[in-house]
Design an enzyme around this catalytic site. Structure first.
Site, short mmCIF file in Angstrom:
data_model
loop_
_atom_site.label_atom_id
_atom_site.label_comp_id
_atom_site.label_asym_id
_atom_site.label_seq_id
_atom_site.Cartn_x
_atom_site.Cartn_y
_atom_site.Cartn_z
N ALA A 1 -74.36 -121.92 69.45
CA ALA A 1 -73.17 -121.54 70.21
C ALA A 1 -72.24 -122.73 70.40
CB ALA A 1 -73.58 -120.97 71.57
N TYR A 2 -72.81 -123.92 70.60
CA TYR A 2 -72.02 -125.14 70.74
C TYR A 2 -71.25 -125.43 69.45
CZ TYR A 2 -71.31 -130.23 70.64
OH TYR A 2 -70.79 -131.49 70.49
N LEU A 3 -71.92 -125.36 68.31
CA LEU A 3 -71.25 -125.64 67.04
C LEU A 3 -70.14 -124.63 66.77
CD1 LEU A 3 -74.26 -126.63 64.77
CD2 LEU A 3 -72.52 -128.16 65.72
N LYS B 1 -67.18 -125.43 69.06
CA LYS B 1 -66.44 -126.60 68.57
C LYS B 1 -65.63 -126.24 67.34
CE LYS B 1 -67.39 -130.19 71.20
NZ LYS B 1 -66.30 -130.81 72.01
#
Length: 225
Positions: A130-132, A135
């Site tokens: 989810a972070y990638l 971003k």
């Protein structure tokens, strides 16, 4: 130069604030918690309390008025779930870019993550995936803006080892590798130099390497975006 940094209490941001203040720039760091102000003051930065998860464009843009550059170095951080990757790592970056445009700040630098342009491999931890994705979505939004002279910096795995002052920095692929937060801050400071325009419109990968930081940044001129 006056430079405003979102995520002003982050481990890269505090290093960057110190470097910019030491060279004579005027630096402001946006923080969510008033209790973090002392650390910014010690680094030579003006603390500005503003929560990018709840603020509106007008709230943020007034803190950017008169700035020469803006840096998005905020992040939901370890221990946060997928929802905050969306609200901080994507939505807050977009909000900060909207506010920069509203305030007339063209120079805009983003601290992103290596691998943000690709779908995470099968088996990736769901929160990190989810972070990638967050971003990557934020980066895509920034790259679409004609009103910003943007640069996106994607470091490799961050460490707290002392910086070496030598890096590998490329608008292509550097390959995987570690990089000290000290060296990330040094690269950011060089990208924010008044006479350094060669990185505008570039998405850069950064790891530790053999090239002195100033030389690595100067070498970006003419690289394809």
């Amino acid at each position: 130069m006056r430079i405003v940094i979102a995520g002003g209490h982050g481990r890269i941001a505090l290093r960057l604030e110190r470097l910019l203040a030491e060279r004579g720039d005027e630096v402001a760091g946006m923080i969510r918690r008033p209790g973090q102000a002392g650390d910014l003051l010690a680094a030579g930065a003006e603390p500005v309390v503003c929560d990018l998860e709840s603020a509106g464009v007008a709230d943020v843009s007034r803190h950017l008025e008169g700035a020469d550059a803006a840096v998005f170095a905020a992040g939901a951080g370890p221990g946060s779930g997928s929802a905050r990757k969306e609200t901080v790592d994507r939505a807050a970056a977009v909000l900060f870019a909207d506010a920069a445009e509203a305030a007339g700040v063209r120079r805009f630098v983003v601290v992103s993550s290596m691998g943000a342009d690709r779908e995470p491999p099968e088996g990736t931890d769901p929160v990190f995936a989810a972070y990638l994705r967050a971003k990557g979505a934020a980066d895509a939004d920034i790259r679409s803006r004609a009103g910003l002279d943007w640069t996106i910096l994607r470091p490799g795995r961050l460490t707290d080892e002392p910086g070496t002052g030598r890096v590998a920095l490329s608008a292509g692929s550097t390959g995987r590798g570690d990089v000290a937060r000290d060296d990330v801050a040094a690269v950011l400071a060089a990208l924010l130099s008044e006479d350094e325009r060669g990185a505008v419109g570039l998405t850069l990968e950064l790891i530790g390497g053999d090239t002195p930081v100033a030389e690595a940044v100067r070498g970006l001129a003419g690289q394809p975006g």
